[in-house]
Design a protein around this motif. Structure first.
Motif, PDB file in Angstrom:
ATOM      1  N   VAL A   2      -1.547  -5.337  -1.519  1.00 41.23           N
ATOM      2  CA  VAL A   2      -2.613  -4.837  -2.371  1.00 41.23           C
ATOM      3  C   VAL A   2      -3.101  -6.002  -3.214  1.00 41.23           C
ATOM      4  O   VAL A   2      -2.368  -6.544  -4.026  1.00 41.23           O
ATOM      5  CB  VAL A   2      -2.101  -3.719  -3.306  1.00 41.23           C
ATOM      6  N   VAL A  50      -4.699   1.738   0.136  1.00 38.31           N
ATOM      7  CA  VAL A  50      -4.128   1.441  -1.189  1.00 38.31           C
ATOM      8  C   VAL A  50      -3.839   2.759  -1.896  1.00 38.31           C
ATOM      9  O   VAL A  50      -4.593   3.718  -1.767  1.00 38.31           O
ATOM     10  CB  VAL A  50      -5.108   0.585  -2.014  1.00 38.31           C
ATOM     11  N   LYS A  83       0.815  -1.215   0.000  1.00 41.78           N
ATOM     12  CA  LYS A  83       0.000   0.000   0.000  1.00 41.78           C
ATOM     13  C   LYS A  83       0.850   1.267   0.000  1.00 41.78           C
ATOM     14  O   LYS A  83       2.072   1.210   0.094  1.00 41.78           O
ATOM     15  CB  LYS A  83      -0.947  -0.028   1.210  1.00 41.78           C
ATOM     16  N   ASP A  99      -3.087   0.726   8.704  1.00 36.13           N
ATOM     17  CA  ASP A  99      -4.313   0.814   7.908  1.00 36.13           C
ATOM     18  C   ASP A  99      -5.543   0.857   8.799  1.00 36.13           C
ATOM     19  O   ASP A  99      -6.543   1.478   8.462  1.00 36.13           O
ATOM     20  CB  ASP A  99      -4.438  -0.398   6.968  1.00 36.13           C
TER      21      ASP A  99
END
Lengths: 136, 519
Positions: free
Chosen positions: B87, B215, B80, B101
């Protein structure tokens, strides 16, 4: 109830007086309108629970406003105290992830490895949607 | 830099990649009918139309719709933008999520080098000025699929600005007129994607999957230089092809929005400068419910990231760690061939019509197919082009197949075209062979030809005798020809073809007949 009472109190205070937002010009009374407070509360989900808190905010703004005394014409603004640091670039390799179980433990509700959230954002009630302040 | 940087991997077909801006981002209460935001495989583009006219009166004015676009393309990278989680589009929910994240306290963003390279490549391909210094900002809003409560983007100083997207509009009756147009690229910025929300209206809840959160995205902002939906669609298509050549995917666009706004203006309504979300289920755009009026994102500099500095050969600091510096000049040198250049080469090398070069590039895999056929055949490029664009593509479209799913391989088509080129078979026989090949029964063109006895008669003398016999047998028709009836000759040719069981080349038959009739 305290918060509600305060809000009505503040509104009465500001009443017909022209509100003064922090974006406006300096030498004013530094008062912040109820509308601005409400806007900030909605945007940042902070709770200015008391008149004291609002007053503190106004003092903070006044304190910061003193910066305007400095002539900064032609000076590049400093956006970050890190401006002299090198931004580290990471190689594009997969080195983390795969910890769904651990992460899901943080969630109050979980459905089959999904986090569960309410169907949409729950808005703060608007100022005029408040119940009328009961005297006493 | 080995492989192209921007790429979306998808099984089977290559889907469009650009996502809707705003649709899943700041939905205040999901629009009715939407179940998941930004479905994979959904191609869509956010529109921020700028209508600059005054209050209209119905029917009085010709409205020139002016469309600006914001396109989000997912960067193809292994990990990412700011974290090292993977990803990948198909994985168990929340399995590709790192602590960063998930926005757990104490985590920090670390920029992915590959994403920066991708942004620079795209900027160069779109003739942008690459900002040697660019900055990251936080854009705040609340939504369950944005755990941090803000998205890291580049609002103040993006990585690339002031570029242009040249696209060619095929106009005219047969779309044979090629007009070149340019849409200005306002900027390209790096930003994070949000997670995915699945709305469960039944149980009044939303299920959140953060696999997509973080992402890397490239946001390409085009100025309002396009005057209709079709132009915008063409521009986006070209951008798609460019990103694909560099490594990323495609997008489609509905021109519903333009028409809607024109209609509204003509009815005296006002167009709000608002972001509309495209509801894929309803097939129309709907306003985002925003009770507060204009959104206030409270942009602030991202305090955890210093400015991003890029270099060129001149400014490259001596003795710098190559891993830690990005040289714009090197990236420029290694840019893959862009679609416009590929098309130009096709026209030059094969004498192809420009509009054919467009078609070849527009279908995924078709250009490669064409080039593979060219490698193995002696047939003329024009013939190959015609067979690929008309016959092959026609069959594919009829059955809604991708080029990769074609039962006829480039080798098979090449072999078929060689037979045709040698005049071993007629063109109508070739069509028959193609249909047989399409059935995919594992036979080669040569096998089909011999099985169905489609070989052209090679014996000139025997053919002449047959022509003679037919002429003798149909004196009336011969008379008609001699009288000057233009259709009579075709009747004769038909008769000869029947007698030869369609194994003679009609052009040769015609020659022989005309020779005999003249004598």
């Amino acid at each position: 109830m305290w918060a509600r009472a305060w809000r009505l109190g503040l509104r009465a205070l500001v009443g017909g007086r022209r509100g003064f937002t922090c974006k406006a010009d300096t030498k004013g009374s530094g008062r912040i309108t109820a509308e601005v407070i409400e806007h900030l509360e909605r945007l940042a989900l902070v709770d200015f629970g008391s008149q004291e808190a609002v007053a503190r905010l106004e003092k903070a703004i006044a304190f910061a406003d003193r910066l305007r005394a400095v002539d900064t014409d032609g000076v590049e603004p400093m956006e970050s105290v890190l401006e002299d640091r090198c931004l580290y670039l990471r190689s594009d390799h997969v080195i983390e992830g795969n910890c769904a179980e651990e992460l899901l433990q943080n969630s109050h509700r979980v459905v089959e490895e999904y986090f569960v959230a309410p169907p949409g954002n729950i808005s703060l009630p608007k100022l005029d949607e408040q119940e009328p302040f009961s005297h006493g | 830099m080995a492989a192209p940087m921007l790429r979306l991997c998808c099984p089977g077909r290559r889907w469009a990649l650009a996502c809707i801006d705003g649709c899943s981002r700041h939905r205040r209460g999901a629009p009715n009918g939407c179940t998941s935001s930004r479905k994979r495989g959904q191609s869509s583009v956010a529109q921020q139309p700028f209508i600059t006219a005054q209050k209209p009166r119905k029917g009085e004015h010709e409205w020139a719709a002016v469309v600006g676009l914001e396109i989000h393309a997912q960067i193809s990278s292994k990990s990412k933008l700011f974290s090292g989680s993977q990803v990948h589009f198909a994985a168990p929910p929340n399995s590709l999520v790192s602590f960063f994240d998930a926005s757990l306290p104490g985590t920090l963003p670390v920029l992915n080098r590959r994403c920066v390279e991708a942004a620079v490549m795209t900027g160069l391909a779109l003739n942008c000025r690459i900002n040697k210094k660019s900055l990251f900002d936080r854009k705040h809003y609340f939504y369950a699929d944005l755990p941090a409560g803000y998205q890291i983007t580049q609002q103040r100083l993006p990585i690339a600005v002031n570029g242009s997207l040249v696209y060619s509009f095929c106009a005219g009756k047969n779309r044979s007129q090629v007009i070149n147009k340019t849409a200005r690229v306002k900027q390209i910025q790096l930003e994070q994607d949000s997670g995915k929300s699945l709305h469960d209206d039944l149980r009044s809840q939303t299920l959140i999957d953060l696999n997509r959160a973080g992402v890397g995205l490239l946001e390409v902002v085009l100025e309002p230089d396009m005057s209709c939906g079709e132009e915008a669609a063409t521009a986006v298509r070209e951008l798609q092809l460019i990103l694909q050549a560099l490594g990323t995917s495609q997008a489609n666009m509905a021109d519903y929005e333009i028409q809607r706004q024109i209609n509204e203006l003509e009815n005296g309504g006002e167009i709000l400068n608002e972001t509309r979300s495209f509801d894929s289920k309803l097939g129309c755009t709907i306003p985002m419910r925003d009770k507060e009026g204009k959104q206030d994102y409270r942009f602030m500099p991202e305090p955890n990231l210093p400015p991003l500095l890029l270099y060129d050969t001149e400014s490259l600091p001596a003795g710098a760690d190559p891993q830690q510096v990005i040289d714009i000049d090197r990236i420029r040198e290694q840019l893959p061939e862009l679609p416009s250049v590929t098309r130009e080469k096709l026209v030059q090398q094969y004498g192809m019509l420009p509009e054919h070069s467009f078609t070849l590039l527009n279908e995924v895999g078709l250009l490669e197919f064409f080039q593979n056929v060219m490698k193995e055949t002696r047939a003329e490029p024009k013939k190959v082009t015609s067979w690929v664009l008309n016959t092959l593509l026609g069959f594919l479209k009829q059955q809604n197949l991708a080029v990769s799913e074609s039962p006829v391989t480039p080798s098979a088509l090449a072999e078929l075209l060689n037979l045709l080129d040698r005049k071993a078979i007629s063109s109508s026989a070739a069509k028959q062979v193609f249909e047989e090949l399409w059935r995919n029964e594992g036979k080669t063109p040569a096998q089909i030809v011999s099985e169905k006895k489609l070989e052209l008669m090679q014996d000139q003398e025997a053919l002449e005798q047959l022509c003679h016999a037919v002429m003798e047998g149909h004196p009336q028709v011969v008379m008609d020809v001699k009288k000057g009836n233009p259709r009579a000759i075709n009747k004769l040719i038909g008769l000869v073809r029947k007698v030869t069981l369609s194994r003679a080349d009609p052009t040769v038959i015609k020659e022989i007949l005309e020779k005999k009739l003249a004598s």
